[in-house]
Structure formats: structure tokens, C-alpha cells
Design a protein around this motif. Structure first.
Motif, PDB file in Angstrom:
ATOM      1  N   LEU A  49       0.866  -1.188   0.000  1.00 45.45           N
ATOM      2  CA  LEU A  49       0.000   0.000   0.000  1.00 45.45           C
ATOM      3  C   LEU A  49       0.895   1.228   0.000  1.00 45.45           C
ATOM      4  O   LEU A  49       1.323   1.718   1.050  1.00 45.45           O
ATOM      5  CB  LEU A  49      -0.925  -0.034   1.205  1.00 45.45           C
ATOM      6  CG  LEU A  49      -1.668  -1.366   1.409  1.00 45.45           C
ATOM      7  CD1 LEU A  49      -2.558  -1.313   2.633  1.00 45.45           C
ATOM      8  CD2 LEU A  49      -2.454  -1.760   0.166  1.00 45.45           C
ATOM      9  N   ILE A  50       1.208   1.696  -1.198  1.00 44.09           N
ATOM     10  CA  ILE A  50       2.223   2.728  -1.360  1.00 44.09           C
ATOM     11  C   ILE A  50       1.635   4.125  -1.151  1.00 44.09           C
ATOM     12  O   ILE A  50       0.597   4.457  -1.710  1.00 44.09           O
ATOM     13  CB  ILE A  50       2.843   2.627  -2.764  1.00 44.09           C
ATOM     14  CG1 ILE A  50       3.744   1.398  -2.851  1.00 44.09           C
ATOM     15  CG2 ILE A  50       3.663   3.871  -3.131  1.00 44.09           C
ATOM     16  CD1 ILE A  50       4.987   1.455  -1.989  1.00 44.09           C
ATOM     17  N   GLN A  53       1.079   7.764  -1.923  1.00 43.31           N
ATOM     18  CA  GLN A  53       1.143   8.467  -3.210  1.00 43.31           C
ATOM     19  C   GLN A  53       1.906   9.785  -3.071  1.00 43.31           C
ATOM     20  O   GLN A  53       2.780  10.087  -3.879  1.00 43.31           O
ATOM     21  CB  GLN A  53      -0.281   8.740  -3.736  1.00 43.31           C
ATOM     22  CG  GLN A  53      -1.173   7.493  -3.897  1.00 43.31           C
ATOM     23  CD  GLN A  53      -0.852   6.665  -5.118  1.00 43.31           C
ATOM     24  OE1 GLN A  53       0.254   6.155  -5.236  1.00 43.31           O
ATOM     25  NE2 GLN A  53      -1.795   6.484  -6.008  1.00 43.31           N
ATOM     26  N   GLN A  54       1.531  10.578  -2.097  1.00 42.97           N
ATOM     27  CA  GLN A  54       2.150  11.886  -1.892  1.00 42.97           C
ATOM     28  C   GLN A  54       2.656  12.031  -0.469  1.00 42.97           C
ATOM     29  O   GLN A  54       2.008  11.526   0.444  1.00 42.97           O
ATOM     30  CB  GLN A  54       1.130  13.000  -2.182  1.00 42.97           C
ATOM     31  CG  GLN A  54       0.784  13.144  -3.649  1.00 42.97           C
ATOM     32  CD  GLN A  54       1.926  13.667  -4.485  1.00 42.97           C
ATOM     33  OE1 GLN A  54       2.745  14.425  -3.996  1.00 42.97           O
ATOM     34  NE2 GLN A  54       1.997  13.238  -5.735  1.00 42.97           N
ATOM     35  N   GLU A  70       5.563  12.526  -3.342  1.00 42.08           N
ATOM     36  CA  GLU A  70       6.556  11.788  -4.091  1.00 42.08           C
ATOM     37  C   GLU A  70       7.945  12.285  -3.653  1.00 42.08           C
ATOM     38  O   GLU A  70       8.078  13.426  -3.224  1.00 42.08           O
ATOM     39  CB  GLU A  70       6.392  12.044  -5.593  1.00 42.08           C
ATOM     40  CG  GLU A  70       5.054  11.582  -6.162  1.00 42.08           C
ATOM     41  CD  GLU A  70       4.768  12.192  -7.532  1.00 42.08           C
ATOM     42  OE1 GLU A  70       5.039  11.539  -8.532  1.00 42.08           O
ATOM     43  OE2 GLU A  70       4.266  13.339  -7.585  1.00 42.08           O
ATOM     44  N   TRP A  84       0.378   7.920   6.940  1.00 45.01           N
ATOM     45  CA  TRP A  84      -0.124   6.933   5.974  1.00 45.01           C
ATOM     46  C   TRP A  84      -0.193   5.531   6.602  1.00 45.01           C
ATOM     47  O   TRP A  84      -1.182   4.814   6.447  1.00 45.01           O
ATOM     48  CB  TRP A  84       0.768   6.929   4.729  1.00 45.01           C
ATOM     49  CG  TRP A  84       0.446   5.869   3.727  1.00 45.01           C
ATOM     50  CD1 TRP A  84       1.225   4.817   3.362  1.00 45.01           C
ATOM     51  CD2 TRP A  84      -0.763   5.747   2.949  1.00 45.01           C
ATOM     52  NE1 TRP A  84       0.595   4.058   2.410  1.00 45.01           N
ATOM     53  CE2 TRP A  84      -0.634   4.602   2.144  1.00 45.01           C
ATOM     54  CE3 TRP A  84      -1.940   6.494   2.875  1.00 45.01           C
ATOM     55  CZ2 TRP A  84      -1.622   4.175   1.259  1.00 45.01           C
ATOM     56  CZ3 TRP A  84      -2.939   6.074   1.998  1.00 45.01           C
ATOM     57  CH2 TRP A  84      -2.771   4.931   1.206  1.00 45.01           C
TER      58      TRP A  84
END
Lengths: 183, 183, 183, 183
Positions: free
Chosen positions: C137-138, C140-141, C143, C178
Motif C-alpha cells: 500500500l504505497i 502516493q504523496q 513523491e 499513511w
């Protein structure tokens, strides 16, 4: 004389990519004529147009134009880490109807640019992936990722630095050699 | 009730992707309402619209619509190994003006489909690359690559096989869990 | 306490990416422990090892290590516009044998860096494509594309500028949020 | 006689990709000799080897081998939606030390294969992105995505169907024409 079409992926009046295209037109190598091909009036591609035989005039004109070209240079910004719709749309319109890929077998090159600092890498390589399928014979090197576009051109539309001038001149020279190598 | 917008990357009347979207609307899990969001009337993105304050009514309406959504499902064919212009355009319109990314922080999912046999893999992952930048919290698994679309739905628009039915039901269930996990 | 494993895509003694990893270990937010996981001794993945039941000790140890982690940060240079073999190999070893994907369902983040000026964008997004399949579960921001690595750290291994310090601190803070959001 | 090196991205004894490579060696067109180049003994690339002048014998031999080749065919499975480490490692080893890219300027082609049904598309195009940087002049068409590899070859290592036979024969013929076109 070889006719090369330049396709600009931005509709903005003051588009940086348009500046690149205009400058390249002025430095086309001997034996080459560079022209910017308008892509802004092509409606979003809809296969029904072709299937129904109700093809917009702008599609017909565009397809006729690329049929006469001897090669292509795609000059693109990056929108959201990929190719702007206007340029992808032109690729799609030119590739149809099925069995009539207008890009097929001709040489091409990609330039990506950005006011930021990552060279619009994402747009550059997404475009290249499409061009595999379209069988455009894309020049591999030099790659062209232009960052910090605000500083690249002066008010007359010439590169502000000799390193930029050299890069663009070397790029069009390499592309001329590539075109001669594959055609 | 969570409102999920479905965005279809094909304008063709008989679009396979529209069939997927219509079917998903009928099997939205309890607590979720799925609606197809129209993207066909959005003019090709031009930053001048936003900079000049001359924003097309269709842009304004579209941006207002996505602001009300709780999540997104993108359903896309592949044109020339990438995302069709119509869908990329919708992403771009919804992401601007600068500083007002309408997609920001909400959950999403990607389905790609093709009458061919490679699952529209290229479109699927190009779309995902854009969605990183747009900060859409994309469900990783299950991935959805639907091949051989001619055989997937019957004349009533239902899946022709129990394996397809099971796949779509499991997909919307997984997406419901993902939405609940991240919001 | 949440255990986060850091995976560095370069074997060079003076690796820039190792410097990033070492610095991140020192600024892990409260409630998080960051550790660098060694990946250099894993033989090139060969499915026969798993099929024959003749699994290298290093594979067993590595798989046991990632099983104990609560999340992953991948820190990678770019080799030839993509992910270095050493890091891709670690992903592959950790994902097998079939049916035992050790990365499955845990949160992750990607940092790419380069002594050049394109942020190692190509490696960053190729890695992300693999992580879709691996169901990591990467985040996103934000980056993280770090260019000009020669100038980023001083001789003590601290960022040379406050902007770099701020970026890394904000990155580990965002990743903590996150991790808490998805677990 | 033109010497083409075949590089296989799988170490498995019964590798499907090795089968493709072995078959292609038997159907190399007149004027071409195909050979499989071993890549399995190359240690994971570490720039220190080159910087210290302590270059593994296997690196030296591999670099000497590719220097003698007139073109390359890369035959790859997909591991986790990208290129297997063993093949990426070979690309990296062959591309260094800095300034001595052994792949530079020669023609190449990509074949991807999978026991599954998406043609190993992800590996195919990640490989192509690296080959842009390495300046390998990659054939665009025909693309080669081979799915359902379990059914493609019979026990003697010949294609089980005439359509597969035709595809491979047409592929090596197209590659011969491409090699002649660019060299």
C-alpha cells in the motif's frame, strides 16, 4: 527535401513547447523542412466517427497532412506525470481507422519539457510506449528532457545559453542522421 | 451513503467499458451509490482557460461534480498502448487550476479492458502513474485487466459467465473495503 | 512500536541512497523504528530453489525479516532508466514462493535519488508498478525524487540545507500518517 | 555472417523463455547466427568493482562477448510486473564502466512471455525504457507478447501450432530486415 512535422502537446498561447518548436523550425538542417502541425481542433477521438463514415473534416485534413510527412518530432509538456490529452488525441486520430495507421514506419523523435525540474520524464516515456505500437521509428539518443523552461529561451525565442543552443543543434543534427539511417 | 463516480475512457456508443460501468452501477455494495460521470463534453484542456478566468461551463460543472464524490473508479480501454485522450483530459481538467486538485486524497480504482488479449495493461498502468501525482489512493489488489470483451457480457448487459460475475462482485466488495480502510 | 524496513538499491560503499537511509533511521518519528535491511547477499532469484525445496539460507532469513516488518521504504538509484537489479531481486525473493508474498498488504513508500537531475523518475515508477502487483500500500504523496545527490548531505551525513531537512522530516511524518491510516 | 546474442531473463532449468531462445537459434535466417549468452554467473552489479579496478572475471568475459555481437534479442518473463533481476543485472553490467556502454548503437528486439495471459507486457516495456537509455536500436514492430506458454511448445521444443511457428518465423525475418535497415 524531407518534410518533418512538429507536434506540440500544449494549447497555451505562451506554451514553452511551442517556443521549442518554433526555434527548431528555424534551425532545421539542410535538406529538412520543419513545420508545426496544428492538433488543437481535432475533436476527442470517437471510433463511431470512423465506423459510421461520418469523419470530421479536421480528422481528414490531419490524416492527409501526416501522410505527406517524412518524419515526426513530438514536443510535449507533462500533465499529471503523463502525456497531455491534446497530443494523445492527435496520436489516436492519426492511427485510425483500423488498418490505416498514418504514423506507420516513419522516423520520429521525442522532446519533453517542463518549467519544473524532472524533465517531464513521465510524458516522454509514456509517449514512447505508444510510439512502439504505432511503429514510429523513434530515435533513442540523445534523449531530450528540458527542465526549467522559464530560463531556456530569451524574449526573441532564442536559447539563452550556448549550452541550450548546442543541445538543440546537436539534437536536430542527430535526428537528421537517424532519418537518413532508417529511410 | 458513499458516492462513487465512474469515469469511462471511451466515447463509442457501444463501448465495452460503458457496459462494465453500467453493470457495476447495478451491483454497487450496500452503502455505496455508483454513478457514471460524463466526460465527453470537456474541451481539450488549455491552461489559458483557467489563467484568463474564462472557464468553460462544462469544466465548472465537472469540477463541482467530482468535489461531491467520495471515490472514483476509472474504466478504460487502451488506445495505442496508453490511456485514451478523453479520459486523460478528464483527469487534467479535474486537477486544475493549480492548487485545486479535485482528485486529491480520495480513494480510487482502475479497471482496464480490451477486445484483444493483453488486458489493456498499458492503459491501466499509465493511468496509475498519473494517479500517484493526483494523490488518488488507488486500490492495489485486485488488479482488473479484462480481455476478450466481446464475450464478457450478454445482450442484457450481464456477465456471460459465473467467473466474470464473481470477479466483478469481488472487485466492488474489495473496493468498498478499501474505501472504508482509507477514509 | 512499528518496525519499518528500509531497502537500499545500491551496493556501492559510498552509496548516496545508503546515506538517505542512514539519515532517515535517525529521524524516524515517535512510535516508529527504522532499520536498514540487507539485500546484497541474496543470490539472483531462481524459482528452482523454491520448487526443489533447496532454499538458500539468505532467502530464508530475508523472508523471515520482512515477515516481522510493519512497513517498507524503498530507496533507489536509477540504473539505465529503471530499478537496479539488487533491489528488484529483493522484491522478487520476498514475493515467493508462489502464494507466499511477504510484502502483501503492508504500507510502503518510495524514494528515488540521483547525482544527476531527473530525480531517478524512471526507477521510482517502475518500482511502483511492481508494488501494485505485490499489494504494497504505497503512499502516493509526497513523491520523493532527489536530484543532485552530491550536494544533499554534508560530511556528517546530515542534509546540507534546511529545505532538504524539511523535506525528509515532512516525508517521514507523512509516511507515519499513511501507516496509521491504512493499518 | 551477423552474430546475434540472445539474453534469457530466467534461470529456471525448465524456463519457457529458454525454450523460445533455443527454438530461435534453430530458425535464425540466412546470414545470421543466433547464440544464447549466459548471464547467470554475473554478480549483482556494484559500481565499486569498476571504480576499484577489481572487476570480476565474469564481468570481463560478458563485456567482451557483447562487444563482438552485431545485435541482441532479449527474451524475458515478467516477475512482479517488471523485468527479472537477472536480466536487468546483465543490462547494467554491460552498460558500465561509465562511458563504455557495450550495448550502444546496435540493433535489438524484445520478446516477453508468460504462462499467464497478459503477455508479460510490464516486463516488455520496462525493458524497452532501459534500452532507450542504452541506445539499443529496438525494433518496434512486430511486438512479441507470448501468453499461455505451457501450450506453446511441444516436447521436442517446437511450436505446437502453425500460428506460433508462423509468428516466430515472421519475427526473426522482421528482425533480420531491421538489422539490415539500421546497420
Amino acid at each position: 527535401m524531407k518534410n518533418i512535422g512538429l507536434f506540440v502537446g500544449s494549447l497555451r498561447r505562451a506554451s514553452y513547447n511551442k517556443k521549442i518548436a518554433q526555434y527548431l523550425c528555424r534551425i532545421a538542417p539542410e535538406g529538412f523542412k520543419y513545420s508545426i502541425i496544428s492538433i488543437e481542433d481535432l475533436p476527442l477521438y470517437n471510433q463511431d466517427f470512423d465506423d459510421d463514415g461520418d469523419v470530421p473534416k479536421s480528422y481528414q485534413d490531419f490524416r492527409a497532412q501526416i501522410a505527406k510527412l517524412d518524419g515526426f518530432i513530438f514536443i510535449t509538456p507533462e500533465y499529471n506525470r503523463s502525456v497531455p490529452a491534446v497530443l494523445k488525441n492527435a496520436l489516436d486520430v492519426g492511427s485510425r481507422p483500423y488498418g490505416k495507421n498514418g504514423w506507420n514506419g516513419k522516423p520520429g523523435a521525442v522532446i519533453s519539457s517542463t518549467p519544473g525540474n524532472l524533465g517531464a520524464f513521465g510524458a516522454n516515456h509514456h509517449l514512447r510506449q505508444s510510439l512502439v505500437f504505432l511503429n514510429v521509428l523513434i530515435m533513442q539518443q540523445p534523449e531530450a528532457y528540458i527542465s526549467n523552461m522559464k530560463d531556456i529561451f530569451d524574449d526573441e525565442g532564442n536559447p539563452s545559453s550556448t549550452s541550450s543552443t548546442d543541445f538543440f543543434k546537436q539534437f536536430v543534427k542527430a535526428f537528421a542522421e537517424w532519418v537518413n539511417q532508417v529511410t
